[in-house]
Design a protein around this motif. Structure first.
Motif, mmCIF file in Angstrom:
data_model
loop_
_atom_site.group_PDB
_atom_site.id
_atom_site.type_symbol
_atom_site.label_atom_id
_atom_site.label_comp_id
_atom_site.label_asym_id
_atom_site.label_seq_id
_atom_site.Cartn_x
_atom_site.Cartn_y
_atom_site.Cartn_z
ATOM 1 N N THR A 161 -70.122 -18.758 -30.198
ATOM 2 C CA THR A 161 -70.041 -20.012 -29.457
ATOM 3 C C THR A 161 -71.439 -20.536 -29.131
ATOM 4 O O THR A 161 -71.727 -21.721 -29.274
ATOM 5 N N THR A 196 -60.239 -18.302 -26.187
ATOM 6 C CA THR A 196 -60.408 -19.254 -25.092
ATOM 7 C C THR A 196 -61.220 -18.644 -23.962
ATOM 8 O O THR A 196 -62.136 -19.256 -23.427
ATOM 9 N N THR A 197 -60.866 -17.405 -23.603
ATOM 10 C CA THR A 197 -61.553 -16.752 -22.486
ATOM 11 C C THR A 197 -63.038 -16.557 -22.761
ATOM 12 O O THR A 197 -63.884 -16.843 -21.919
ATOM 13 N N SER A 240 -64.977 -17.914 -25.235
ATOM 14 C CA SER A 240 -65.826 -19.012 -25.712
ATOM 15 C C SER A 240 -66.289 -19.858 -24.519
ATOM 16 O O SER A 240 -67.057 -20.794 -24.675
ATOM 17 N N ASP A 241 -65.817 -19.501 -23.336
ATOM 18 C CA ASP A 241 -66.296 -20.152 -22.117
ATOM 19 C C ASP A 241 -67.524 -19.381 -21.641
ATOM 20 O O ASP A 241 -67.428 -18.432 -20.863
ATOM 21 N N ILE A 242 -68.684 -19.775 -22.169
ATOM 22 C CA ILE A 242 -69.883 -18.953 -21.951
ATOM 23 C C ILE A 242 -70.768 -19.499 -20.838
ATOM 24 O O ILE A 242 -70.688 -20.674 -20.487
ATOM 25 N N GLU A 284 -74.220 -20.755 -18.826
ATOM 26 C CA GLU A 284 -75.257 -21.731 -19.171
ATOM 27 C C GLU A 284 -76.334 -21.084 -20.051
ATOM 28 O O GLU A 284 -76.807 -19.994 -19.749
#
Lengths: 96, 474
Positions: free
Chosen positions: B63, B289-290, B292-294, B296
Motif C-alpha cells: 500500500t 481492508t484492515t 491497507s489502512d496504513i 502516515e
C-alpha cells in the motif's frame, strides 16, 4: 533429458557430493531411469490448465504470530548432531 | 561520457515475533541455536505453516508504495547447498510475489523529484549464520527462517546519490510502517546493489555486477563509486568484455574495493520449482481492508507539517526523515509550544548536544522535558540563554526542568518591583553617567543594561530591563 557424465559432474558440484568412478555408470543409469519415469507426465495435455492449478482451492493455512519455544528440543537435536560445540553445529570449513 | 545504471535489492527483515514458517521467536544475539525447532532445522516430516503477520506487513508495504497486492501469491523452492540452510533450499516467491509494480519518489535538494519503479516485493525465509574458524565452521540457525521481504527496484537510478536517496526513503517508509527494525548494522535491512555502465544515449543494458555486504548509507555511495570507476576503466582500456562479468562482488570497506565472490563458472543453478509443502497464500478482503489502512508516511507527514505549522520544506524534511525524530518533535508540540521554537531546540540545541552515537531515542533529555524547557522560555520564566545552561545541566543530571531552573538560579526576574530597586540603585550610584547619557551619549544605555543584568545575576528579562531603563532615564 540426457543424463551423461558432464551432467553428473555438474550435479556433484551442486550437491557437494563425490561419486566414485566405479559407481558412475550405475548412478547415470539410475538417474536416467528416474527422469524417464517423470517424463511420463508429458503425455498429459496441460494446454488449458492454469499454471497455478492445485488440487485444493483453499489457501495455505496460516498461524498467529505467537512464539512457542521448547529449548529441550534443540538441546536434543544438537546432541544428535555429528558434531556440536557451545551450542553451535560444527561443520568442516566451508570457505577457503 | 558514460551513464550509470543502478537497480537495488533490499532485504528487509520483518519485525514479527516468530519466524516465517514456525513458531520459534525471531531474535538477535541470543545463544546460538536456542530459537530453533524441527521445522527451521528441516528435520524430516516437519512442515511449514505460514505466519499470518507476514502477509499483513506485506499488504502495508504494498500500500505504501502504491503497488498491486496480489490476493493470491505462490511460494517457490530455490535449491542451494550451504550449511546456513539445513533444508538445502530457501522458500521464496519467484513467479507470483505478494507485491508487484510499485513506485517510490526520491526528492533532491533543489526541490525536484524522480519516481523510481519497484518491480516487486516477495516473501522469503532468511538463512542462518556461519562463523568460520580455522578448519571448522560454526553454524547458528537462530536466524534461519526469519521472514524477509525482498524489495526489488527497476534499474531506474542513474547515480550513487539517487541510489542512496532511494534506500533512505525506503528505509524511512519501512520504519514509519513499523514492519521492520531496519537496522543496517544488525543486518535487518540489507542492500544489494546492481551496477552497470553504458555510453550516454545507449538504451541497451550492459553487464550488471551485483555488490553485496554493504551495511551503511555511506558505504552504498562508496561501493557504487568504486565499482563504476572499475567498469569505466575496463571500458576505456578496451578490456570491458574480459574483465566485467555478470557476477557477485563483495564490498571491502577497509580496502575500499569490490572483489569477486564467485566466478561465472561457479554460477549458482537454483532449480526453482513450486514449493510442494505450501498451498497458495491468500489475502482475504477483510485482511486487505484492515492492513491497507496504513499510518502516515514520511511525505504525508512532511506536507502536513508544512501546511499545519507553516514550516519550511527543508525543516519539515529534516524532522520527518526518520520516525524517531518525527515522534520526538510531535511529543514536544504536545507541551503546547511554538513549532518554530520546537524545531530549533530539537535540531540545533538537542541534536548538537547528542554525542558518541546517542540518538533522540537514547537522549537523556526526552521530548516532554525538552518541550517543557521551551515552554519556560515562551512563558518568560527563563531566557533563551539560560535555557541553554539548563539543557547542558539536564544532559548530565537527571532532573525535571523546573527543579533544574531553581537549582541553577536562572529564573527570570519578572518581578518589576525587585527590578526597579536594582535599577534605582544603579542610577543613584552613577550620577555622572546618567548626565552624560542625557547629554546625548546614547551608547551608555548599554552600560545600564549590562549593570542591571549583572546585578540580577542574569535573571532579569532583557526586554523588561530595556523598557524600564528607557522610562527611568527619560
Amino acid at each position: 533429458m540426457q543424463v551423461d557424465d558432464a551432467l553428473l559432474k555438474r550435479l556433484e558440484k551442486l550437491s557437494f557430493l563425490t561419486i566414485d568412478d566405479e559407481k558412475r555408470e550405475e548412478i547415470i543409469a539410475q538417474l536416467s531411469g528416474i527422469v524417464e519415469f517423470v517424463d511420463n507426465l508429458s503425455e498429459l495435455n496441460t494446454e488449458n490448465v492454469d499454471e497455478n492449478f492445485a488440487l485444493s482451492d483453499s489457501g495455505t493455512p496460516t498461524r498467529e504470530d505467537k512464539s512457542v519455544c521448547d529449548s529441550a528440543i534443540n538441546d536434543d537435536i544438537l546432541k544428535n548432531a555429528p558434531r556440536s560445540e557451545e551450542h553451535f553445529f560444527i561443520v568442516p570449513k566451508i570457505i577457503e | 561520457m558514460f551513464e550509470v545504471v543502478i537497480g537495488l535489492e533490499v532485504h528487509t527483515q520483518l519485525n514479527t515475533e516468530t519466524k516465517l514458517f514456525c513458531s520459534c521467536p525471531t531474535s538477535f544475539n541470543d545463544r546460538p541455536n536456542v530459537n530453533t525447532c524441527p521445522t527451521c532445522l528441516a528435520l524430516p516430516g516437519a512442515l511449514p505453516v505460514l505466519n499470518k503477520s507476514v502477509l499483513e506487513k506485506s499488504i502495508m508495504l504494498g500500500t505504501a508504495i502504491g503497488a498491486t497486492v496480489n490476493r493470491t501469491s505462490f511460494f517457490d523452492r530455490k535449491s542451494y547447498f550451504y550449511p546456513d540452510s539445513p533444508s538445502a533450499y530457501q522458500i521464496t516467491q519467484l513467479y507470483t510475489p505478494v507485491v508487484e509494480h510499485g513506485t517510490l519518489d526520491i526528492d533532491f535538494e533543489d526541490g525536484s523529484s524522480k519516481t523510481i519503479r519497484i518491480n516487486r516485493a516477495h516473501i522469503e525465509a532468511d538463512a542462518g549464520k556461519n562463523i568460520h574458524e580455522g578448519a571448522i565452521s560454526k553454524v547458528d540457525l537462530n536466524r534461519a527462517g526469519t521472514p524477509l521481504l525482498e524489495i526489488v527496484s527497476e534499474p531506474d537510478m542513474r547515480s550513487a546519490e539517487e541510489a542512496v536517496l532511494y534506500v533512505k526513503k525506503l528505509h524511512s517508509i519501512v520504519r514509519y510502517l513499523d514492519i521492520s527494525n531496519a537496522n543496517m548494522q544488525e543486518g535487518s535491512f540489507r542492500v544489494d546493489v546492481n551496477v552497470s555502465i553504458r555510453p550516454k544515449g545507449d538504451e541497451k543494458l550492459y553487464t550488471r555486477v551485483e555488490i553485496k555486504n554493504i551495511n551503511s548509507f555511506r558505504f552504498i555511495h562508496k561501493a557504487i563509486e568504486i565499482e563504476v570507476e572499475r567498469q569505466i576503466e575496463a571500458w576505456e582500456d578496451g578490456v570491458y568484455d574480459e574483465e566485467i562479468r555478470q557476477e557477485t562482488r563483495l564490498f571491502d570497506q577497509v580496502k575500499q574495493e569490490t572483489r569477486s565472490m564467485r566466478g561465472k563458472e561457479e554460477a549458482a543453478d537454483y532449480r526453482y520449482f513450486p514449493e510442494p509443502d505450501l498451498l497458495k497464500a491468500l489475502i482475504s478482503d477483510e485482511m486487505f481492508t484492515t492492513f491497507s489502512d496504513i499510518p502516515e508516511l514520511p511525505d504525508q507527514k512532511k506536507a502536513r507539517l508544512v501546511s499545519e505549522y507553516g514550516m519550511r520544506e527543508y525543516d519539515a524534511a529534516v524532522i520527518t526523515s526518520d520516525l524517531e525524530t518525527a515522534h520526538f518533535f510531535e511529543a514536544m508540540l504536545r507541551e503546547g509550544i511554538n513549532a518554530k521554537n520546537a524545531i530549533t531546540w530539537l535540531t540545533v540545541e538537542l541534536q548538537g548536544r547528542l554525542k558518541g552515537g546517542m540518538t533522540v531515542t537514547t537522549s537523556p533529555v526526552d521530548a516532554k522535558t525538552l518541550g517543557t524547557l521551551v515552554k519556560r522560555i515562551e512563558d518568560k520564566t527563563i531566557s533563551g540563554k539560560a535555557a541553554k545552561e539548563v539543557l547542558d545541566y539536564l544532559m548530565e543530571n537527571e532532573n525535571d526542568v523546573d527543579a533544574a531552573i531553581e537549582k541553577l538560579g536562572l529564573k527570570q526576574m519578572n518581578d518589576t518591583g525587585a527590578l526597579e530597586t536594582i535599577i534605582d540603585a544603579i542610577i543613584a550610584a552613577n550620577d555622572d553617567k546618567v548626565e552624560q547619557y542625557k547629554g546625548g551619549k546614547e551608547k551608555l544605555f548599554g552600560f545600564f543594561v549590562g549593570q542591571t543584568m549583572k546585578e540580577s545575576k542574569g535573571t532579569a528579562n532583557p526586554q523588561t530591563v530595556n523598557e524600564m531603563l528607557k522610562t527611568k532615564l527619560g
